[in-house]
Design a protein around this motif. Structure first.
Motif, mmCIF file in Angstrom:
data_model
loop_
_atom_site.group_PDB
_atom_site.id
_atom_site.type_symbol
_atom_site.label_atom_id
_atom_site.label_comp_id
_atom_site.label_asym_id
_atom_site.label_seq_id
_atom_site.Cartn_x
_atom_site.Cartn_y
_atom_site.Cartn_z
ATOM 1 N N MET A 113 14.871 -3.766 -13.278
ATOM 2 C CA MET A 113 14.782 -4.553 -12.052
ATOM 3 C C MET A 113 15.734 -4.033 -10.978
ATOM 4 O O MET A 113 15.414 -4.077 -9.783
ATOM 5 N N GLN A 114 16.876 -3.505 -11.379
ATOM 6 C CA GLN A 114 17.804 -2.919 -10.396
ATOM 7 C C GLN A 114 17.120 -1.778 -9.642
ATOM 8 O O GLN A 114 17.241 -1.659 -8.423
ATOM 9 N N TYR A 115 16.398 -0.941 -10.381
ATOM 10 C CA TYR A 115 15.736 0.202 -9.760
ATOM 11 C C TYR A 115 14.471 -0.227 -9.008
ATOM 12 O O TYR A 115 14.166 0.314 -7.943
ATOM 13 N N ARG A 116 13.750 -1.190 -9.555
ATOM 14 C CA ARG A 116 12.527 -1.649 -8.899
ATOM 15 C C ARG A 116 12.839 -2.246 -7.527
ATOM 16 O O ARG A 116 12.095 -2.023 -6.559
ATOM 17 N N LYS A 117 13.936 -2.996 -7.447
ATOM 18 C CA LYS A 117 14.295 -3.657 -6.195
ATOM 19 C C LYS A 117 14.609 -2.664 -5.075
ATOM 20 O O LYS A 117 14.552 -3.017 -3.894
ATOM 21 N N LEU A 118 14.937 -1.430 -5.428
ATOM 22 C CA LEU A 118 15.297 -0.440 -4.405
ATOM 23 C C LEU A 118 14.148 -0.200 -3.425
ATOM 24 O O LEU A 118 14.372 0.004 -2.229
ATOM 25 N N THR A 119 12.918 -0.207 -3.928
ATOM 26 C CA THR A 119 11.759 0.096 -3.066
ATOM 27 C C THR A 119 10.741 -1.041 -3.027
ATOM 28 O O THR A 119 9.725 -0.919 -2.348
ATOM 29 N N GLN A 120 10.996 -2.124 -3.740
ATOM 30 C CA GLN A 120 10.001 -3.200 -3.838
ATOM 31 C C GLN A 120 9.597 -3.730 -2.465
ATOM 32 O O GLN A 120 8.406 -3.943 -2.187
ATOM 33 N N GLU A 121 10.582 -3.914 -1.593
ATOM 34 C CA GLU A 121 10.297 -4.439 -0.256
ATOM 35 C C GLU A 121 9.426 -3.478 0.537
ATOM 36 O O GLU A 121 8.558 -3.892 1.313
ATOM 37 N N TRP A 122 9.647 -2.189 0.333
ATOM 38 C CA TRP A 122 8.891 -1.165 1.067
ATOM 39 C C TRP A 122 7.393 -1.281 0.766
ATOM 40 O O TRP A 122 6.548 -1.054 1.633
ATOM 41 N N PHE A 123 7.067 -1.648 -0.487
ATOM 42 C CA PHE A 123 5.665 -1.680 -0.908
ATOM 43 C C PHE A 123 5.016 -3.052 -0.755
ATOM 44 O O PHE A 123 3.896 -3.258 -1.229
ATOM 45 N N MET A 124 5.689 -3.983 -0.107
ATOM 46 C CA MET A 124 5.102 -5.296 0.117
ATOM 47 C C MET A 124 4.159 -5.258 1.328
ATOM 48 O O MET A 124 4.325 -4.440 2.237
ATOM 49 N N PRO A 125 3.147 -6.149 1.365
ATOM 50 C CA PRO A 125 2.149 -6.120 2.443
ATOM 51 C C PRO A 125 2.752 -6.135 3.844
ATOM 52 O O PRO A 125 2.240 -5.455 4.742
ATOM 53 N N LYS A 126 3.821 -6.901 4.062
ATOM 54 C CA LYS A 126 4.419 -6.991 5.403
ATOM 55 C C LYS A 126 4.857 -5.623 5.912
ATOM 56 O O LYS A 126 4.591 -5.250 7.064
ATOM 57 N N ASN A 127 5.500 -4.833 5.041
ATOM 58 C CA ASN A 127 5.931 -3.502 5.462
ATOM 59 C C ASN A 127 4.754 -2.536 5.561
ATOM 60 O O ASN A 127 4.717 -1.687 6.458
ATOM 61 N N LEU A 128 3.804 -2.651 4.645
ATOM 62 C CA LEU A 128 2.670 -1.728 4.648
ATOM 63 C C LEU A 128 1.836 -1.851 5.922
ATOM 64 O O LEU A 128 1.161 -0.891 6.319
ATOM 65 N N LYS A 129 1.884 -3.023 6.572
ATOM 66 C CA LYS A 129 1.165 -3.184 7.844
ATOM 67 C C LYS A 129 1.643 -2.168 8.875
ATOM 68 O O LYS A 129 0.887 -1.753 9.756
ATOM 69 N N THR A 130 2.900 -1.742 8.759
ATOM 70 C CA THR A 130 3.451 -0.803 9.735
ATOM 71 C C THR A 130 2.847 0.594 9.600
ATOM 72 O O THR A 130 2.956 1.400 10.524
ATOM 73 N N ILE A 131 2.240 0.902 8.458
ATOM 74 C CA ILE A 131 1.630 2.233 8.293
ATOM 75 C C ILE A 131 0.109 2.150 8.209
ATOM 76 O O ILE A 131 -0.557 3.139 7.922
ATOM 77 N N GLU A 132 -0.454 0.963 8.482
ATOM 78 C CA GLU A 132 -1.899 0.780 8.341
ATOM 79 C C GLU A 132 -2.679 1.700 9.285
ATOM 80 O O GLU A 132 -3.685 2.303 8.889
ATOM 81 N N SER A 133 -2.221 1.849 10.510
ATOM 82 C CA SER A 133 -2.953 2.705 11.459
ATOM 83 C C SER A 133 -2.890 4.164 11.023
ATOM 84 O O SER A 133 -3.860 4.921 11.201
ATOM 85 N N GLU A 134 -1.773 4.558 10.442
ATOM 86 C CA GLU A 134 -1.644 5.925 9.947
ATOM 87 C C GLU A 134 -2.612 6.167 8.779
ATOM 88 O O GLU A 134 -3.257 7.224 8.703
ATOM 89 N N ILE A 135 -2.721 5.186 7.881
ATOM 90 C CA ILE A 135 -3.650 5.317 6.755
ATOM 91 C C ILE A 135 -5.091 5.383 7.265
ATOM 92 O O ILE A 135 -5.903 6.178 6.782
ATOM 93 N N ARG A 136 -5.410 4.574 8.288
ATOM 94 C CA ARG A 136 -6.768 4.586 8.833
ATOM 95 C C ARG A 136 -7.101 5.950 9.451
ATOM 96 O O ARG A 136 -8.237 6.446 9.320
ATOM 97 N N ALA A 137 -6.131 6.561 10.101
ATOM 98 C CA ALA A 137 -6.350 7.897 10.674
ATOM 99 C C ALA A 137 -6.624 8.915 9.567
ATOM 100 O O ALA A 137 -7.497 9.784 9.701
ATOM 101 N N ILE A 138 -5.882 8.815 8.455
ATOM 102 C CA ILE A 138 -6.107 9.713 7.314
ATOM 103 C C ILE A 138 -7.500 9.483 6.739
ATOM 104 O O ILE A 138 -8.214 10.437 6.403
ATOM 105 N N ALA A 139 -7.924 8.219 6.649
ATOM 106 C CA ALA A 139 -9.258 7.899 6.131
ATOM 107 C C ALA A 139 -10.348 8.482 7.035
ATOM 108 O O ALA A 139 -11.339 9.046 6.547
ATOM 109 N N ASN A 140 -10.171 8.358 8.338
ATOM 110 C CA ASN A 140 -11.171 8.898 9.259
ATOM 111 C C ASN A 140 -11.273 10.418 9.160
ATOM 112 O O ASN A 140 -12.376 10.972 9.218
ATOM 113 N N ARG A 141 -10.141 11.074 9.001
ATOM 114 C CA ARG A 141 -10.178 12.538 8.856
ATOM 115 C C ARG A 141 -10.882 12.937 7.559
ATOM 116 O O ARG A 141 -11.638 13.919 7.523
#
Length: 430
Positions: A113-141
């Motif tokens: 859990m000590q190690y999981r917590k290091l990046t857990q927040e990064w992979f939560m939906p709230k943070n992932l919204k910040t890269i959604e447009s980038e993922i969509r651009a990759i999908a379109n390409r």
């Protein structure tokens, strides 16, 4: 005294044979037969080949093991089924550990859990919204390239393979020019049992040679990410690689082995699994024009398509656990130190949990599958995987009019991470 249910030699061999996982319907038939005998059965070891273990095929029992991380440990025995010579080689390479790579997958509490917590927040939906447009651009390409290559394409090679690889490499800060190298290393680690995937002539290799090649891939990963670490410490950004490179546990930076394990598990596990689920969803839609038309007209079905594809394909096919203390599971007495295989393919096709489990049903509800695991070790990247798949299918459904299967769609020979290795389709643009 009750006798211990044990698999016959034929089934014992099949459960650990990579070829069995390529023969999907036969494999599911086999698991149905085994589960009907007992959801927990003994696979007797062949002394000079592999250790004995318990095979867990029932949904309820796999869920129980997954959630009870005090009784069922990820250490000290390896979490991926290995032959004796592979385990011996790993121990020689690591100085005693059965795990070639130290990562979230191999840690127990409290360090897990000590190690999981290091990046857990990064992979939560709230943070992932910040890269959604980038993922969509990759999908379109990715879809651009597919349409340019069409109408006849191999969806795995042109879309479902490179697309999630590119996403995960972007979030790790790996330049696009290095992605083919990452793909090759991943296939050497996870595709090592299939001669079409490992790109290294493994079909002619002994198990020991294969193990050495995997070890070489691990070393290459480590060397590569050592350079990434140095760069992210000098020039940190918002990507997850910067988070790992600059993280502290108990006031100290991560040691090299643990840090490299973190990178490797994200780089390797973060795309092969999503690739498999994505290809599975596309196969299901290509085989069912009515369902394809329905989801094209009603995008609210997409969440169900994604979830069912993940269950239906079960890309991570098993994990191993070690029994911490004498216990009972599925009516069987397990002893401290026993090794057991929780088989997600079998659990996700258990008719006691899923009605008509071999049918791809986008409307399946509830769909409490175990493809992401459960409990403390549930997949860290599950929100990212769902997001990647949803975005790609939004783009695909906008941009293609028809899809048709035009050949065989073979599954990989692999006991650990599996999925389609080819998906020949004929597509027409919208």
């Amino acid at each position: 005294m009750n006798s211990i249910p044990a698999l016959d030699p034929e089934n014992s061999r099949a459960v650990i044979d990579p070829q069995s996982y390529a023969n999907w319907d036969s494999l599911l038939d086999r698991f149905d037969a085994i589960r009907s005998q007992s959801p927990v059965v003994r696979v007797n070891g062949v002394e000079d080949v592999h250790r004995p273990f318990w095979l867990v095929t029932g949904y309820d029992e796999v869920m129980q093991v997954s959630k009870d991380n005090a009784t069922y440990l990820n250490n000290p025995q390896t979490v991926v089924f290995s032959l004796n010579e592979g385990i011996a080689f790993a121990k020689a390479m690591t100085g005693g550990s059965e795990h070639m790579v130290a990562s979230l997958v191999t840690f127990d509490a409290p360090i897990h859990m000590q190690y999981r917590k290091l990046t857990q927040e990064w992979f939560m939906p709230k943070n992932l919204k910040t890269i959604e447009s980038e993922i969509r651009a990759i999908a379109n390409r990715a879809v651009d390239r597919m349409l340019d290559a069409g109408p006849d394409i191999d969806f795995v090679k042109q879309v479902s393979g490179p697309y999630p690889l590119h996403v995960v490499m972007q979030i790790l800060g790996v330049p696009e020019a290095d992605e083919p190298r990452m793909m090759m290393l991943t296939q050497q680690m996870f595709g090592g049992q299939d001669e079409d995937l490992n790109q290294s002539g493994m079909a002619a290799m002994t198990p020991e040679q294969i193990t050495q090649l995997v070890a070489g891939a691990v070393k290459d990963f480590e060397a590569y990410f050592a350079g990434i670490t140095a760069d992210k410490r000098a020039n940190p950004t918002t990507d997850v690689a910067s988070t790992i490179a600059n993280s502290m546990v108990d006031g100290e930076p991560l040691n090299d082995r643990d840090m490299m394990g973190y990178y490797i598990i994200l780089a390797a596990a973060g795309h092969d699994t999503t690739s498999a689920s994505t290809a599975g969803a596309m196969l299901a839609l290509a085989q069912d024009p009515e369902q394809f038309a329905q989801v094209k007209a009603d995008r609210t079905m997409l969440a169900g398509i994604v979830e069912e594809a993940i269950r239906w394909t079960s890309p991570v096919q098993h994990f191993m656990r070690t029994v911490a203390t004498d216990t009972q599971l599925g009516g069987q007495d397990l002893k401290q130190g026993d090794w057991l295989m929780i088989n997600y393919v079998a659990a996700n096709h258990d008719p006691a949990q899923f009605d008509d489990p071999r049918r791809f049903d986008a409307g399946r509800s509830p769909n409490r599958h175990l493809a992401f695991g459960a409990g403390a070790h549930q997949c860290l990247g599950l929100h990212l995987a769902r997001l990647e798949m949803r975005i790609l299918f939004e783009v695909l459904l906008d941009r293609i009019e028809t899809v048709e299967l035009v050949g065989n769609a073979p599954r990989a020979k692999s006991t650990f991470v599996g999925g389609l290795k080819s998906l020949p389709l004929r597509i027409s643009a919208a």
